[in-house]
Design an enzyme around this catalytic site. Sequence first.
Site, PDB file in Angstrom:
ATOM      1  N   TYR A  82       0.745  -1.327   0.115  1.00  0.00           N
ATOM      2  CA  TYR A  82       0.021   0.024   0.176  1.00  0.00           C
ATOM      3  C   TYR A  82       0.820   1.228   0.003  1.00  0.00           C
ATOM      4  CZ  TYR A  82      -3.313   3.484   1.577  1.00  0.00           C
ATOM      5  OH  TYR A  82      -4.115   4.708   1.726  1.00  0.00           O
ATOM      6  N   LYS A  87       1.336   4.113  -3.091  1.00  0.00           N
ATOM      7  CA  LYS A  87       1.125   5.589  -2.559  1.00  0.00           C
ATOM      8  C   LYS A  87       2.266   6.475  -3.032  1.00  0.00           C
ATOM      9  CE  LYS A  87      -3.277   5.421  -1.828  1.00  0.00           C
ATOM     10  NZ  LYS A  87      -4.334   5.980  -2.433  1.00  0.00           N
TER      11      LYS A  87
HETATM   12  N1  LIG Z   1      -9.019   6.736   5.229  1.00  0.00           N
HETATM   13  C1  LIG Z   1      -7.867   6.935   5.575  1.00  0.00           C
HETATM   14  O1  LIG Z   1      -7.113   6.555   6.637  1.00  0.00           O
HETATM   15  C2  LIG Z   1      -6.937   7.120   4.344  1.00  0.00           C
HETATM   16  C3  LIG Z   1      -5.346   7.759   4.580  1.00  0.00           C
HETATM   17  C4  LIG Z   1      -4.698   7.976   3.570  1.00  0.00           C
HETATM   18  C5  LIG Z   1      -5.286   7.850   2.460  1.00  0.00           C
HETATM   19  N2  LIG Z   1      -6.426   7.592   2.027  1.00  0.00           N
HETATM   20  C6  LIG Z   1      -6.667   7.288   0.637  1.00  0.00           C
HETATM   21  O2  LIG Z   1      -7.897   7.969   0.332  1.00  0.00           O
HETATM   22  C7  LIG Z   1      -8.699   7.193  -0.902  1.00  0.00           C
HETATM   23  C8  LIG Z   1     -10.096   7.149  -0.350  1.00  0.00           C
HETATM   24  O3  LIG Z   1     -10.216   6.457   0.865  1.00  0.00           O
HETATM   25  P1  LIG Z   1     -11.360   6.442   1.915  1.00  0.00           P
HETATM   26  O4  LIG Z   1     -10.729   5.888   3.097  1.00  0.00           O
HETATM   27  O5  LIG Z   1     -12.293   7.585   1.664  1.00  0.00           O
HETATM   28  O6  LIG Z   1     -11.972   5.117   1.114  1.00  0.00           O
HETATM   29  P2  LIG Z   1     -13.464   4.307   1.177  1.00  0.00           P
HETATM   30  O7  LIG Z   1     -14.384   5.172   2.386  1.00  0.00           O
HETATM   31  O8  LIG Z   1     -13.269   3.071   1.617  1.00  0.00           O
HETATM   32  O9  LIG Z   1     -14.272   4.666   0.110  1.00  0.00           O
HETATM   33  C9  LIG Z   1     -13.469   3.889  -1.247  1.00  0.00           C
HETATM   34  C10 LIG Z   1     -14.396   4.471  -2.682  1.00  0.00           C
HETATM   35  O10 LIG Z   1     -13.653   3.689  -3.530  1.00  0.00           O
HETATM   36  C11 LIG Z   1     -14.775   3.040  -4.090  1.00  0.00           C
HETATM   37  N3  LIG Z   1     -14.236   1.964  -4.594  1.00  0.00           N
HETATM   38  C12 LIG Z   1     -13.486   0.790  -3.820  1.00  0.00           C
HETATM   39  N4  LIG Z   1     -12.956  -0.125  -4.628  1.00  0.00           N
HETATM   40  C13 LIG Z   1     -13.096   0.379  -5.969  1.00  0.00           C
HETATM   41  C14 LIG Z   1     -12.935  -0.216  -7.260  1.00  0.00           C
HETATM   42  N5  LIG Z   1     -12.160  -1.483  -7.488  1.00  0.00           N
HETATM   43  N6  LIG Z   1     -13.337   0.516  -8.286  1.00  0.00           N
HETATM   44  C15 LIG Z   1     -14.116   1.593  -8.194  1.00  0.00           C
HETATM   45  N7  LIG Z   1     -14.269   2.066  -7.236  1.00  0.00           N
HETATM   46  C16 LIG Z   1     -13.825   1.799  -5.940  1.00  0.00           C
HETATM   47  C17 LIG Z   1     -15.655   2.697  -2.971  1.00  0.00           C
HETATM   48  O11 LIG Z   1     -16.981   2.309  -3.658  1.00  0.00           O
HETATM   49  P3  LIG Z   1     -17.527   0.722  -4.049  1.00  0.00           P
HETATM   50  O12 LIG Z   1     -17.123  -0.059  -2.900  1.00  0.00           O
HETATM   51  O13 LIG Z   1     -18.974   0.832  -4.110  1.00  0.00           O
HETATM   52  O14 LIG Z   1     -16.758   0.504  -5.485  1.00  0.00           O
HETATM   53  C18 LIG Z   1     -15.777   3.978  -2.410  1.00  0.00           C
HETATM   54  O15 LIG Z   1     -16.643   4.987  -3.054  1.00  0.00           O
HETATM   55  C19 LIG Z   1      -8.124   5.934  -0.953  1.00  0.00           C
HETATM   56  O16 LIG Z   1      -7.120   6.265  -2.066  1.00  0.00           O
HETATM   57  C20 LIG Z   1      -7.320   5.774   0.110  1.00  0.00           C
HETATM   58  O17 LIG Z   1      -5.935   4.994  -0.084  1.00  0.00           O
HETATM   59  C21 LIG Z   1      -7.391   7.053   2.905  1.00  0.00           C
END
Ligand SMILES: NC(=O)c1ccc[n+]([C@@H]2O[C@H](COP(=O)([O-])OP(=O)(O)OC[C@H]3O[C@@H](n4cnc5c(N)ncnc54)[C@H](OP(=O)(O)O)[C@@H]3O)[C@@H](O)[C@H]2O)c1
Length: 275
Positions: free
Chosen positions: A157, A161
């Site tokens: 992961y 990133k």
């Molecule tokens: N949360 C954290 O602590 C954190 C920290 C650093 C970076 N990030 C980054 O921020 C971004 C968003 O994260 P989040 O925490 O907001 O995630 P999340 O709440 O799990 O949301 C993920 C979104 O992506 C969609 N998705 C997942 N797999 C997919 C696929 N194969 N094809 C198309 N859409 C897909 C999901 O919808 P469906 O399941 O319906 O597809 C959902 O809309 C990510 O890139 C993550 O790495 C998050």
Amino acid sequence: MTKFTQKYGSWALVTGATTGIGRAISEQLAQQGMNIVAVARNEGNLQSLKQTLQDDYAVDVRIIAADLSKPDANEMIERQSQDLDVGLLVANAGVENTGHFIENDQQAESHLLALNVVSPMQLSHSFAQRFAKRGKGGILLVSSLFGYQGVPYFANYSASKAYILSLGEALNVELKPLGIDVTVLSPGLTNTPMAANIPVDFNKMPITKHAPEVVAKVGLNALGRKATVVPGFINKFYAWENRLIPRSWPVKLFNFLISRAKTDNCPTTDLQTQR
Ligand SMILES: NC(=O)c1ccc[n+]([C@@H]2O[C@H](COP(=O)([O-])OP(=O)(O)OC[C@H]3O[C@@H](n4cnc5c(N)ncnc54)[C@H](OP(=O)(O)O)[C@@H]3O)[C@@H](O)[C@H]2O)c1
């Protein structure tokens, strides 16, 4: 926040738009009058997002149900958004895999790379070509604080990133003369469904958890102004300090912190060095 409708036009495409950071970004863009092309897999969640954005902000919404880890996803998105004058791409969808590298499922690690690396690269390439023809556009890439260093138990992961961070830093300079703004948003721990499912007790670590709305606002505010942005003071410190010290130090620090904080369902290994 900059009025993106004036700067980039009336349509933004957001991947992973239905929950977490992507949803907050979609709502904040809609709030300033941008129409949204929302991409995710779950069609029910997409329909519900569409209804909310139309009702609350009176914008147009097109939904594209697509699994971005599939090889034909980029082409499908191109096809289904070709008739719209999209001027802003938010490549946000991503997954994480936590656990000891050799115990993690190899297919899941490959799936992670397809979604976190290949998809944003292809989308950036296709949309940058479209934006170059219009002479303006914006690309917001979502990386992670973990992209600033190798992170044990998040090895693949954090590597994925790091790719996004490097890609975005380079494109920020390369695409600027074409009128295209590129910014990399690197959140730390954010209160989303993804974070809730990570088998680590983050309360045992010296980090703060941010609301997705705050993270979204920081990212959108930075677009067109900065190449990279990290929300939150402590996160900024982590991103900054590891540029001043040997690269191995923060890696070892996070090995220590995560080893202490991982929960029972985090894949670990019983294998020992045979010496
Ligand atoms: N949360 C954290 O602590 C954190 C920290 C650093 C970076 N990030 C980054 O921020 C971004 C968003 O994260 P989040 O925490 O907001 O995630 P999340 O709440 O799990 O949301 C993920 C979104 O992506 C969609 N998705 C997942 N797999 C997919 C696929 N194969 N094809 C198309 N859409 C897909 C999901 O919808 P469906 O399941 O319906 O597809 C959902 O809309 C990510 O890139 C993550 O790495 C998050």
